[in-house]
Design a protein around this motif. Structure first.
Motif, PDB file in Angstrom:
ATOM      1  N   GLY A 179      18.314 -26.643 -26.381  1.00  0.00           N
ATOM      2  CA  GLY A 179      18.743 -28.007 -26.104  1.00  0.00           C
ATOM      3  C   GLY A 179      18.228 -28.521 -24.765  1.00  0.00           C
ATOM      4  N   VAL A 180      18.254 -27.665 -23.747  1.00  0.00           N
ATOM      5  CA  VAL A 180      17.770 -28.072 -22.423  1.00  0.00           C
ATOM      6  C   VAL A 180      16.258 -28.307 -22.457  1.00  0.00           C
ATOM      7  CG1 VAL A 180      17.536 -27.402 -19.992  1.00  0.00           C
ATOM      8  CG2 VAL A 180      19.627 -26.846 -21.229  1.00  0.00           C
ATOM      9  N   PHE A 181      15.520 -27.350 -23.011  1.00  0.00           N
ATOM     10  CA  PHE A 181      14.060 -27.499 -23.087  1.00  0.00           C
ATOM     11  C   PHE A 181      13.674 -28.722 -23.918  1.00  0.00           C
ATOM     12  CE2 PHE A 181      13.937 -22.732 -22.371  1.00  0.00           C
ATOM     13  CZ  PHE A 181      13.376 -22.805 -21.109  1.00  0.00           C
ATOM     14  N   TRP A 182      14.399 -28.973 -24.981  1.00  0.00           N
ATOM     15  CA  TRP A 182      14.118 -30.099 -25.863  1.00  0.00           C
ATOM     16  C   TRP A 182      14.356 -31.419 -25.127  1.00  0.00           C
ATOM     17  CZ3 TRP A 182      16.799 -30.276 -31.326  1.00  0.00           C
ATOM     18  CH2 TRP A 182      16.187 -31.255 -32.125  1.00  0.00           C
ATOM     19  N   ARG A 183      15.440 -31.482 -24.369  1.00  0.00           N
ATOM     20  CA  ARG A 183      15.766 -32.698 -23.613  1.00  0.00           C
ATOM     21  C   ARG A 183      14.814 -32.955 -22.457  1.00  0.00           C
ATOM     22  NH1 ARG A 183      20.793 -31.024 -23.784  1.00  0.00           N
ATOM     23  NH2 ARG A 183      20.818 -30.213 -21.667  1.00  0.00           N
ATOM     24  N   LYS A 184      14.504 -31.892 -21.703  1.00  0.00           N
ATOM     25  CA  LYS A 184      13.779 -32.067 -20.443  1.00  0.00           C
ATOM     26  C   LYS A 184      12.311 -31.683 -20.495  1.00  0.00           C
ATOM     27  CE  LYS A 184      16.002 -31.484 -16.649  1.00  0.00           C
ATOM     28  NZ  LYS A 184      16.697 -30.971 -15.482  1.00  0.00           N
ATOM     29  N   GLY A 185      11.932 -30.872 -21.484  1.00  0.00           N
ATOM     30  CA  GLY A 185      10.584 -30.315 -21.514  1.00  0.00           C
ATOM     31  C   GLY A 185      10.558 -29.022 -20.708  1.00  0.00           C
ATOM     32  N   TYR A 186       9.519 -28.222 -20.932  1.00  0.00           N
ATOM     33  CA  TYR A 186       9.434 -26.925 -20.252  1.00  0.00           C
ATOM     34  C   TYR A 186       9.283 -27.083 -18.743  1.00  0.00           C
ATOM     35  CZ  TYR A 186       7.780 -22.409 -18.698  1.00  0.00           C
ATOM     36  OH  TYR A 186       7.646 -21.235 -18.003  1.00  0.00           O
ATOM     37  N   ALA A 187       8.339 -27.886 -18.313  1.00  0.00           N
ATOM     38  CA  ALA A 187       8.035 -27.985 -16.879  1.00  0.00           C
ATOM     39  C   ALA A 187       9.205 -28.530 -16.072  1.00  0.00           C
ATOM     40  CB  ALA A 187       6.793 -28.849 -16.668  1.00  0.00           C
ATOM     41  N   ALA A 188       9.943 -29.480 -16.608  1.00  0.00           N
ATOM     42  CA  ALA A 188      11.040 -30.100 -15.867  1.00  0.00           C
ATOM     43  C   ALA A 188      12.328 -29.274 -15.894  1.00  0.00           C
ATOM     44  CB  ALA A 188      11.314 -31.494 -16.409  1.00  0.00           C
ATOM     45  N   THR A 189      12.388 -28.264 -16.758  1.00  0.00           N
ATOM     46  CA  THR A 189      13.578 -27.424 -16.844  1.00  0.00           C
ATOM     47  C   THR A 189      13.520 -26.348 -15.767  1.00  0.00           C
ATOM     48  OG1 THR A 189      13.808 -27.803 -19.223  1.00  0.00           O
ATOM     49  CG2 THR A 189      14.899 -25.853 -18.325  1.00  0.00           C
ATOM     50  N   THR A 190      14.558 -26.275 -14.970  1.00  0.00           N
ATOM     51  CA  THR A 190      14.626 -25.260 -13.917  1.00  0.00           C
ATOM     52  C   THR A 190      15.486 -24.094 -14.387  1.00  0.00           C
ATOM     53  OG1 THR A 190      16.620 -26.165 -12.883  1.00  0.00           O
ATOM     54  CG2 THR A 190      14.475 -27.074 -12.150  1.00  0.00           C
ATOM     55  N   PRO A 191      15.311 -22.924 -13.771  1.00  0.00           N
ATOM     56  CA  PRO A 191      16.223 -21.817 -14.089  1.00  0.00           C
ATOM     57  C   PRO A 191      17.690 -22.208 -13.857  1.00  0.00           C
ATOM     58  CG  PRO A 191      14.310 -20.980 -12.949  1.00  0.00           C
ATOM     59  CD  PRO A 191      14.222 -22.486 -12.897  1.00  0.00           C
ATOM     60  N   GLY A 232      25.827 -20.867 -18.914  1.00  0.00           N
ATOM     61  CA  GLY A 232      27.053 -20.369 -18.305  1.00  0.00           C
ATOM     62  C   GLY A 232      26.955 -18.927 -17.835  1.00  0.00           C
ATOM     63  N   ILE A 233      25.766 -18.511 -17.417  1.00  0.00           N
ATOM     64  CA  ILE A 233      25.566 -17.154 -16.904  1.00  0.00           C
ATOM     65  C   ILE A 233      24.846 -17.244 -15.560  1.00  0.00           C
ATOM     66  CG2 ILE A 233      25.483 -16.121 -19.202  1.00  0.00           C
ATOM     67  CD1 ILE A 233      22.423 -15.981 -18.945  1.00  0.00           C
ATOM     68  N   GLY A 234      24.795 -16.127 -14.843  1.00  0.00           N
ATOM     69  CA  GLY A 234      24.075 -16.085 -13.579  1.00  0.00           C
ATOM     70  C   GLY A 234      22.583 -15.913 -13.807  1.00  0.00           C
ATOM     71  N   LYS A 235      21.803 -16.219 -12.752  1.00  0.00           N
ATOM     72  CA  LYS A 235      20.346 -16.078 -12.866  1.00  0.00           C
ATOM     73  C   LYS A 235      19.950 -14.637 -13.159  1.00  0.00           C
ATOM     74  CE  LYS A 235      18.835 -20.002 -10.143  1.00  0.00           C
ATOM     75  NZ  LYS A 235      18.147 -20.462  -8.935  1.00  0.00           N
ATOM     76  N   GLY A 236      20.649 -13.677 -12.550  1.00  0.00           N
ATOM     77  CA  GLY A 236      20.339 -12.268 -12.807  1.00  0.00           C
ATOM     78  C   GLY A 236      20.507 -11.921 -14.278  1.00  0.00           C
ATOM     79  N   SER A 237      21.587 -12.410 -14.874  1.00  0.00           N
ATOM     80  CA  SER A 237      21.826 -12.160 -16.302  1.00  0.00           C
ATOM     81  C   SER A 237      20.770 -12.837 -17.165  1.00  0.00           C
ATOM     82  CB  SER A 237      23.220 -12.659 -16.712  1.00  0.00           C
ATOM     83  OG  SER A 237      24.221 -11.928 -16.048  1.00  0.00           O
ATOM     84  N   LEU A 238      20.365 -14.035 -16.752  1.00  0.00           N
ATOM     85  CA  LEU A 238      19.321 -14.753 -17.488  1.00  0.00           C
ATOM     86  C   LEU A 238      18.038 -13.928 -17.519  1.00  0.00           C
ATOM     87  CD1 LEU A 238      18.460 -17.644 -18.708  1.00  0.00           C
ATOM     88  CD2 LEU A 238      17.430 -17.977 -16.473  1.00  0.00           C
ATOM     89  N   TYR A 239      17.622 -13.453 -16.352  1.00  0.00           N
ATOM     90  CA  TYR A 239      16.372 -12.691 -16.276  1.00  0.00           C
ATOM     91  C   TYR A 239      16.505 -11.309 -16.901  1.00  0.00           C
ATOM     92  CZ  TYR A 239      14.423 -16.462 -13.546  1.00  0.00           C
ATOM     93  OH  TYR A 239      13.950 -17.691 -13.159  1.00  0.00           O
ATOM     94  N   ASN A 240      17.679 -10.683 -16.778  1.00  0.00           N
ATOM     95  CA  ASN A 240      17.888  -9.372 -17.422  1.00  0.00           C
ATOM     96  C   ASN A 240      17.842  -9.495 -18.944  1.00  0.00           C
ATOM     97  OD1 ASN A 240      18.103  -7.866 -15.073  1.00  0.00           O
ATOM     98  ND2 ASN A 240      20.326  -8.126 -14.957  1.00  0.00           N
ATOM     99  N   ALA A 241      18.403 -10.566 -19.463  1.00  0.00           N
ATOM    100  CA  ALA A 241      18.467 -10.739 -20.918  1.00  0.00           C
ATOM    101  C   ALA A 241      17.153 -11.222 -21.518  1.00  0.00           C
ATOM    102  CB  ALA A 241      19.584 -11.719 -21.277  1.00  0.00           C
ATOM    103  N   PHE A 242      16.431 -12.101 -20.799  1.00  0.00           N
ATOM    104  CA  PHE A 242      15.269 -12.757 -21.402  1.00  0.00           C
ATOM    105  C   PHE A 242      13.953 -12.493 -20.690  1.00  0.00           C
ATOM    106  CE2 PHE A 242      19.031 -15.289 -22.502  1.00  0.00           C
ATOM    107  CZ  PHE A 242      19.006 -15.121 -23.864  1.00  0.00           C
ATOM    108  N   GLY A 243      13.993 -11.935 -19.501  1.00  0.00           N
ATOM    109  CA  GLY A 243      12.778 -11.589 -18.784  1.00  0.00           C
ATOM    110  C   GLY A 243      12.243 -12.694 -17.894  1.00  0.00           C
ATOM    111  N   SER A 244      12.150 -13.897 -18.430  1.00  0.00           N
ATOM    112  CA  SER A 244      11.600 -15.018 -17.663  1.00  0.00           C
ATOM    113  C   SER A 244      11.987 -16.332 -18.342  1.00  0.00           C
ATOM    114  CB  SER A 244      10.077 -14.923 -17.575  1.00  0.00           C
ATOM    115  OG  SER A 244       9.495 -15.122 -18.860  1.00  0.00           O
ATOM    116  N   LYS A 245      11.825 -17.401 -17.611  1.00  0.00           N
ATOM    117  CA  LYS A 245      12.037 -18.727 -18.176  1.00  0.00           C
ATOM    118  C   LYS A 245      11.096 -18.937 -19.361  1.00  0.00           C
ATOM    119  CE  LYS A 245      10.799 -23.454 -16.976  1.00  0.00           C
ATOM    120  NZ  LYS A 245      10.398 -24.384 -15.923  1.00  0.00           N
TER     121      LYS A 245
END
Length: 187
Positions: A18-30, A38-51
């Motif tokens: 939903g975020v990427f669709w609304r804002k596009g890839y480049a405009a979406t920040t971590p 609703g998670i921390g940046k560490g959890s985001l990167y641990n779960a998915f590796g990268s934006k």
């Protein structure tokens, strides 16, 4: 032992989509992503590796859900022309009924980042091919039933329907009107 995951990765991908669709890839920040998921940046990167890895999963989710939706619209009994018209009208209604006017995530991605990202370009190409195939199968079914002319001008009809739909879906975030979009659905 690490703490167990406090979130559902499938829900996270859906929300990120939903975020990427609304804002596009480049405009979406971590930060946009962690706020939405609703998670921390560490959890985001641990779960998915990268934006980018999360974006690829979100785009694949979009591709699969949208293609399945379109195929379901086209794959039922009844005249092929009615099914084609119904699918095109449903796409118009979907886009014009969206208050955010997001258009098609795949089309937007093709315009934004596919030229410089081979993986993204492949995902978008697969979606376009699947969409074209669904339209083409319905046109060919109509030709076999005699309700659509089988002449040389109608052979690339699935391609034309797919491409026309894509260009209209990119334009819709700019607020094109229902009458002009819908005019393209007439036979």
């Amino acid at each position: 032992m690490g703490r167990p995951k406090q979130f559902d990765p499938d829900v996270a991908v859906e929300r990120a989509m939903g975020v990427f669709w609304r804002k596009g890839y480049a405009a979406t920040t971590p930060q946009d992503l962690v706020d939405e998921i609703g998670i921390g940046k560490g959890s985001l990167y641990n779960a998915f590796g990268s934006k980018h890895a999360l974006f690829e999963r979100a785009l694949a989710r979009y591709r699969d859900s949208q293609a399945a939706w379109l195929e379901a619209l086209l794959d039922h009994p009844g005249p092929a022309k009615d099914r084609l018209r119904g699918a095109l009208e449903a796409l118009v209604a979907l886009d014009l009924g969206d208050p955010d006017r997001r258009g098609c995530m795949a089309v937007n991605t093709a315009a934004e980042s596919a030229p410089s990202d081979a993986g993204t370009a492949d995902t978008v190409r697969m979606m376009f091919a699947r969409t074209e195939s669904a339209f083409r199968a319905t046109v060919e079914e109509g030709q076999r039933a005699g309700e659509i002319d089988g002449g040389p001008r109608t052979t690339p009809c699935g391609h034309k329907a797919s491409r026309s739909t894509c260009s209209g879906r990119y334009a819709s975030p700019d607020g094109c009107c229902r009458a002009s979009w819908s005019a393209g659905v007439r036979w």
